[in-house]
Design a protein around this motif. Structure first.
Motif, PDB file in Angstrom:
ATOM      1  N   HIS A 159     -23.914 -13.462 -21.561  1.00  0.00           N
ATOM      2  CA  HIS A 159     -25.092 -14.029 -20.902  1.00  0.00           C
ATOM      3  C   HIS A 159     -25.109 -13.615 -19.435  1.00  0.00           C
ATOM      4  O   HIS A 159     -25.496 -14.367 -18.546  1.00  0.00           O
ATOM      5  CB  HIS A 159     -25.137 -15.556 -21.055  1.00  0.00           C
ATOM      6  CG  HIS A 159     -23.825 -16.252 -20.792  1.00  0.00           C
ATOM      7  ND1 HIS A 159     -23.427 -16.669 -19.544  1.00  0.00           N
ATOM      8  CD2 HIS A 159     -22.826 -16.584 -21.639  1.00  0.00           C
ATOM      9  CE1 HIS A 159     -22.248 -17.245 -19.622  1.00  0.00           C
ATOM     10  NE2 HIS A 159     -21.861 -17.208 -20.880  1.00  0.00           N
ATOM     11  N   GLY A 160     -24.651 -12.368 -19.196  1.00  0.00           N
ATOM     12  CA  GLY A 160     -24.725 -11.793 -17.857  1.00  0.00           C
ATOM     13  C   GLY A 160     -23.531 -12.086 -16.980  1.00  0.00           C
ATOM     14  O   GLY A 160     -23.502 -11.690 -15.816  1.00  0.00           O
ATOM     15  N   GLN A 161     -22.513 -12.765 -17.537  1.00  0.00           N
ATOM     16  CA  GLN A 161     -21.346 -13.152 -16.745  1.00  0.00           C
ATOM     17  C   GLN A 161     -20.266 -12.076 -16.829  1.00  0.00           C
ATOM     18  O   GLN A 161     -20.242 -11.300 -17.777  1.00  0.00           O
ATOM     19  CB  GLN A 161     -20.820 -14.505 -17.239  1.00  0.00           C
ATOM     20  CG  GLN A 161     -19.816 -14.460 -18.388  1.00  0.00           C
ATOM     21  CD  GLN A 161     -20.415 -14.082 -19.730  1.00  0.00           C
ATOM     22  OE1 GLN A 161     -21.579 -13.742 -19.837  1.00  0.00           O
ATOM     23  NE2 GLN A 161     -19.608 -14.108 -20.775  1.00  0.00           N
ATOM     24  N   PRO A 162     -19.357 -11.999 -15.844  1.00  0.00           N
ATOM     25  CA  PRO A 162     -18.246 -11.057 -15.944  1.00  0.00           C
ATOM     26  C   PRO A 162     -17.388 -11.383 -17.181  1.00  0.00           C
ATOM     27  O   PRO A 162     -17.244 -12.546 -17.531  1.00  0.00           O
ATOM     28  CB  PRO A 162     -17.460 -11.315 -14.649  1.00  0.00           C
ATOM     29  CG  PRO A 162     -18.451 -11.938 -13.720  1.00  0.00           C
ATOM     30  CD  PRO A 162     -19.351 -12.755 -14.587  1.00  0.00           C
ATOM     31  N   PRO A 163     -16.809 -10.353 -17.827  1.00  0.00           N
ATOM     32  CA  PRO A 163     -16.835  -8.928 -17.466  1.00  0.00           C
ATOM     33  C   PRO A 163     -18.078  -8.188 -17.942  1.00  0.00           C
ATOM     34  O   PRO A 163     -18.152  -6.965 -17.841  1.00  0.00           O
ATOM     35  CB  PRO A 163     -15.590  -8.393 -18.174  1.00  0.00           C
ATOM     36  CG  PRO A 163     -15.480  -9.239 -19.410  1.00  0.00           C
ATOM     37  CD  PRO A 163     -15.934 -10.606 -19.003  1.00  0.00           C
ATOM     38  N   HIS A 164     -19.056  -8.918 -18.470  1.00  0.00           N
ATOM     39  CA  HIS A 164     -20.295  -8.284 -18.925  1.00  0.00           C
ATOM     40  C   HIS A 164     -21.178  -7.952 -17.717  1.00  0.00           C
ATOM     41  O   HIS A 164     -20.971  -8.461 -16.613  1.00  0.00           O
ATOM     42  CB  HIS A 164     -21.057  -9.216 -19.868  1.00  0.00           C
ATOM     43  CG  HIS A 164     -20.255  -9.684 -21.040  1.00  0.00           C
ATOM     44  ND1 HIS A 164     -20.231  -9.018 -22.236  1.00  0.00           N
ATOM     45  CD2 HIS A 164     -19.437 -10.754 -21.200  1.00  0.00           C
ATOM     46  CE1 HIS A 164     -19.443  -9.655 -23.082  1.00  0.00           C
ATOM     47  NE2 HIS A 164     -18.953 -10.719 -22.485  1.00  0.00           N
ATOM     48  N   SER A 165     -22.174  -7.131 -17.958  1.00  0.00           N
ATOM     49  CA  SER A 165     -23.144  -6.805 -16.915  1.00  0.00           C
ATOM     50  C   SER A 165     -24.540  -7.118 -17.413  1.00  0.00           C
ATOM     51  O   SER A 165     -24.826  -7.005 -18.601  1.00  0.00           O
ATOM     52  CB  SER A 165     -23.055  -5.328 -16.515  1.00  0.00           C
ATOM     53  OG  SER A 165     -23.313  -4.497 -17.633  1.00  0.00           O
ATOM     54  N   SER A 166     -25.400  -7.535 -16.510  1.00  0.00           N
ATOM     55  CA  SER A 166     -26.768  -7.874 -16.866  1.00  0.00           C
ATOM     56  C   SER A 166     -27.620  -6.611 -16.931  1.00  0.00           C
ATOM     57  O   SER A 166     -27.414  -5.665 -16.177  1.00  0.00           O
ATOM     58  CB  SER A 166     -27.363  -8.837 -15.844  1.00  0.00           C
ATOM     59  OG  SER A 166     -28.740  -9.052 -16.093  1.00  0.00           O
TER      60      SER A 166
END
Length: 539
Positions: A232-239
């Protein structure tokens, strides 16, 4: 209108035959190996074996997408062709849901049948492999079908509202962007209904069912790192939300979407003259909100889900249905009559000829044996559309030269001869003969080898479903794999080296393999162009 060609019953029969008939065409075909289908197979296989998402493997989205493929693996076995069968089912469900939505909108039989033709040819017929960017829309269509049923009356009103919330959540639990937009569209429709009818029970029931089903799916997974995996756009992911990307793609591309918007505005001129009357016209307002909402969703979806580039073409059927309905209302054209229907249907078939011509082309190409560059008297250099570009890729293997593997997991799926021969060599390795006791790390697109080898898969909350660095696995998982490679934990490691893809399979891990393992084989990966390689490493 006397004795129309298309009666409601005849239109219904033709629509169902069209939806089911075209959906079943892929059952009688063979296919080249599909790029990225490996993660579809892997998720379906793990779930069909009883593994629980997030407890036994992690992934950056919900597992709604894998429910139907996993069921078909249980029914037909873990073969790639079982995924095609699953998509046949999904295409039928999607087509019938689209038809039912138009029926609830009281679209005339002629317009509805023409719209079904557009929907099937433009969207479902070209999707013969399951993919989450498609399944998210199928679940949305089912949710919308139940929603419009629930906005009516009758004994099935409240069960329909509950199922609308459930399938709209399944859409979100398949892909966050498409599912989130599906929720917003449903809320917009319910918001108008609540304001127009001055009753909020349907909105409350929908939200309650959505939250209830969400809790049923999410709470059991919460203890296994669900918040870490679910993007949901939070680290370690990217939006992927970037305003300029939306503006650029809409203004520089999106030709059909902008064309439909313009036509809708023009055709709504008579109704816009009296805004209050338009607001009170419940059927027209719901249909307008639905169509504009679908176009807006397609505009945003093409940016957030940018590959493959035709993810968002579900909008054509809705736009055509609304535009033809407005033409029907403000003109003397009656699409139920034979001549208008046939002429329009023929125009649609010509418009979407690319959808079905590829099957015809495959047959024609087998019958034709013409050379790409024919010899001519005098040795002139003949330049045409087939040879004006020089192909410098010496690794490319045309699909016409691809062949089949003897392994049942790859039945009816053809691959480069190098891939098929390489698979045979892998299956003959002494490490593979250990069967379920073999310790194997499969970092390739050939995930059906998991079942063919029969080894016991690694499980746990830190095991990624697939190995796309920065998307489905992150530095934490890379570090764990690196440690195991350094300790020579695995008997056999299959690694796919794709130099043109940005760290799809982590390059850093390949460097470790070259230091701590011995490469004994290399062969083409099953993709076009064939510029990626499967590398085989043993201790």
């Amino acid at each position: 209108m006397s004795n129309p060609f298309l009666t409601p019953r005849r239109a219904m029969i033709l629509e169902c035959l069209l939806i089911v008939g075209l959906a079943c065409v892929p059952l009688f075909a063979t296919f080249p190996y599909r790029v990225n289908i490996f993660l579809s197979w892997e998720g379906a296989y793990r779930m069909s074996e009883g593994q629980m998402p997030y407890r036994d493997f992690g992934m950056p989205l919900g597992y709604g997408y894998w429910i139907v493929p996993a069921l078909f693996f249980k029914l037909f076995g873990p073969q790639l062709i079982s995924l095609v069968k699953a998509q046949v089912f999904l295409n039928i469900v999607g087509g019938l849901s689209f038809r039912y939505i138009l029926q609830q909108m009281r679209v005339s039989p002629g317009v509805r049948l023409l719209s079904v033709i557009v929907f099937v040819l433009s969207y479902s017929f070209v999707n013969f492999w399951p993919w989450y960017n498609n399944t998210v829309i199928i679940y949305q269509l089912v949710g919308l079908a139940f929603l419009f049923r629930g906005l009516g009356s009758g004994r099935w009103k409240w069960p329909a509202i509950f199922l609308a919330g459930a399938f709209t959540f399944l859409s979100f639990f398949t892909k966050q962007d498409g599912g989130g937009l599906a929720l917003l569209l449903a809320l917009a429709l319910l918001g108008y209904h609540s304001l127009n009818a001055r009753r909020w029970q349907e909105l409350a029931a929908f939200l309650g069912s959505y939250v209830l089903v969400a809790c049923i799916f999410i709470i059991p997974a919460a203890q296994y790192g669900f918040g870490y995996w679910f993007n949901h756009g939070q680290p370690p992911h990217s939006s992927r939300l970037a305003l300029m990307d939306f503006i650029d793609v809409f203004l520089m591309e999106s030709q059909w979407i902008k064309f439909y918007f313009a036509l809708i505005v023009i055709l709504m001129f008579p109704a816009i003259k009296n805004i209050r009357s338009l607001w009170q016209n419940r059927e027209l307002m719901l249909f307008l909100l639905l169509t504009v909402g679908i176009l807006v969703e397609a505009t945003l979806f093409q940016v957030t889900s940018y590959t493959p580039p035709d993810n968002n073409i579900f909008f054509h059927g809705f736009a055509i249905a609304f535009i033809f309905s407005r033409i029907y209302d403000i003109s003397a054209i009656r699409f139920e009559n034979l001549k208008p229907f046939l002429l329009t249907a023929m125009a649609i078939l010509l418009w979407w000829s690319a959808s079905y011509y590829k099957y015809i082309q495959r047959i024609l190409s087998q019958l034709s044996h013409t050379e790409e560059v024919a010899a001519v008297p005098g040795g002139e250099n003949v330049v045409n559309r087939h040879n004006f570009m020089v192909n410098l890729d010496t690794t490319d293997v045309p699909t016409g030269k691809w062949t089949f593997s003897s392994l049942p997991e790859f039945r009816k799926i053809y691959m480069p001869p190098s891939t098929v021969a390489g698979i045979d060599r892998v299956m003959a390795l002494p490490e593979v003969k250990k069967g379920k006791d073999a310790k194997v790390l499969n970092l390739t697109e050939l995930t059906p080898l998991d079942h063919a080898i029969g080894y016991t898969q690694e499980t746990g909350p830190e095991v990624p479903l697939w190995h796309h660095l920065g998307v489905a696995m992150f530095n934490k998982q890379l570090a764990a794999y690196t440690e195991r490679v350094r300790n020579k934990h695995y008997d056999l490691i299959l690694y796919e080296y794709a130099p043109t893809l940005n760290n799809f399979f982590p390059w850093a891990l390949r460097n470790e393999l070259q230091q701590h393992y011995r490469k004994i084989d290399s062969f083409h990966a099953p993709r076009r162009p064939t510029n990626a390689y499967i590398e085989v490493f043993v201790r």
